[in-house]
Design an enzyme around this catalytic site. Structure first.
Site, PDB file in Angstrom:
ATOM      1  N   ASP A  79     -10.725   3.471   3.886  1.00 52.06           N
ATOM      2  CA  ASP A  79     -11.062   2.042   3.816  1.00 52.06           C
ATOM      3  C   ASP A  79     -12.583   1.839   3.731  1.00 52.06           C
ATOM      4  OD1 ASP A  79      -9.142   0.017   3.705  1.00 52.06           O
ATOM      5  OD2 ASP A  79      -8.611   0.205   5.828  1.00 52.06           O
ATOM      6  N   GLN A 114      -4.479  -1.154   9.579  1.00 52.15           N
ATOM      7  CA  GLN A 114      -4.441  -2.496   9.000  1.00 52.15           C
ATOM      8  C   GLN A 114      -5.073  -3.508   9.966  1.00 52.15           C
ATOM      9  OE1 GLN A 114      -3.593  -3.147   5.873  1.00 52.15           O
ATOM     10  NE2 GLN A 114      -3.967  -5.324   6.075  1.00 52.15           N
ATOM     11  N   LYS A 137       0.843  -1.210   0.000  1.00 53.15           N
ATOM     12  CA  LYS A 137       0.000   0.000   0.000  1.00 53.15           C
ATOM     13  C   LYS A 137       0.870   1.249   0.000  1.00 53.15           C
ATOM     14  CE  LYS A 137      -3.840  -2.311   2.285  1.00 53.15           C
ATOM     15  NZ  LYS A 137      -4.671  -2.540   3.466  1.00 53.15           N
TER      16      LYS A 137
END
Ligand code: GUN
Length: 300
Positions: free
Chosen positions: A130, A107, A52
């Site tokens: 997200d 994460q 990422k």
């Protein structure tokens, strides 16, 4: 039979994102910034987070990696979890207030005992790239403008890229996770997509009975061989979201990656299928960049 190449689609979209990022920089002097928070050293998470960050920099964005170490075990698991939570909450509060940061990603999974819901809820919805906060999930459900969750959004793009028009088609989703199964089902039934959706899960007695009626199968069960060729209608499109590490001594890393679908048997029956790796994975990161750019555009 066609392999749906997620790398190609991701590359095309990333080029477009990089171009828009450069334009935003040139016109407004703003660089989209993404903070990626990783707790501990889970190897799979480290590998996702690294990918990422790399993609972010390649798109011309500002990447802020934040690694929070797991404190040494003091024998009190509850205290340890509270320490991690407090560190996460203070970090997120700082990032929420930081104008250089347009996207915040924590994460998952977080270490056992850490209250994931509390942590996600602390992210400002306008920086939740997200799409995991209850505010964004709610907005998605009722069709309001929001950050769409990256993997489900990437899946819709991949199905369109395969050439299939989802209108009036029967899509079967296997898996009911908050990250993939449930949101992808929501996106598939939106008016603009207009598929008919069946959501199968571990409580479904005969998943094959449903998948054999499907024009598209999205398998996100987290288990290899969840979908096999005999469970498919000829010509179906298969989107394999699984990423499973199988021990393999012939590989340099000692493992290989397989999806949730048995590729060999599915490829004999399907008209198109995503490979693992190189299918859904690259699209998840691409949609993250997309959301980060959107966030920076909305803030400026
Ligand atoms: N863990 C597995 N997939 C994801 C994802 O898309 N975002 C985050 N933050 N964690 C994940």
């Amino acid at each position: 039979m066609k392999i749906i190449d997620g790398k190609v689609l991701a590359q095309n979209l990333r080029a477009e994102i990089a171009e828009k990022t450069a334009k935003l920089k040139a016109e407004k002097g703003v660089t989209p910034g993404l903070a990626v928070i990783l707790v501990g050293e889970n190897p799979a998470s480290v590998s996702y987070v690294t990918a990422k960050e790399k993609a972010c920099v390649e798109a011309g964005m500002f990447s802020l990696p934040i690694n929070i170490p797991v404190p040494t075990d003091n024998g009190d698991a509850t205290l340890l979890s509270r320490q991690i939570e407090n560190k996460l909450l203070s970090t997120i509060a700082e990032l929420n207030a930081d104008p250089k940061i347009h996207g915040i990603l924590v994460q998952l999974p977080l270490p056992k005992g850490v209250d994931e819901k509390k942590i996600i809820n602390a992210i400002a919805p306008e920086k939740d790239v997200d799409g995991f906060t209850p505010v964004n999930v709610g907005r998605m459900l009722i069709g309001e403008r929001c950050f769409l969750p990256c993997t489900p959004h990437g899946i819709i793009k991949l199905i369109e890229f395969s050439g299939m028009d989802l209108k009036g088609k029967h899509a079967v989703v296997i898996g009911r996770s908050n990250i993939v199964g449930k949101p992808v089902a929501v996106l598939l039934v939106r008016k603009e997509t207009n598929a008919t959706v069946t959501l199968c899960h571990t409580g479904t007695p005969d998943i094959g009975a449903f998948t054999r009626q499907a024009d598209v199968v999205v398998v996100a069960a987290g288990r290899p061989n969840t979908l096999t060729g005999d469970m498919l209608k000829p010509g179906a499109v298969v989107i394999d979201v699984g990423v499973n590490r199988i021990p393999d001594a012939t590989k340099p890393k000692g493992f290989r990656l397989v999806g949730d679908a048995d590729f060999e048997s599915c490829a004999k029956v399907a008209s198109a299928i995503t490979p693992v790796p190189g299918g859904v994975g690259p699209m998840t990161i691409t949609m993250l960049l997309w959301n980060t750019l959107e966030s920076a555009l909305a803030a400026n």
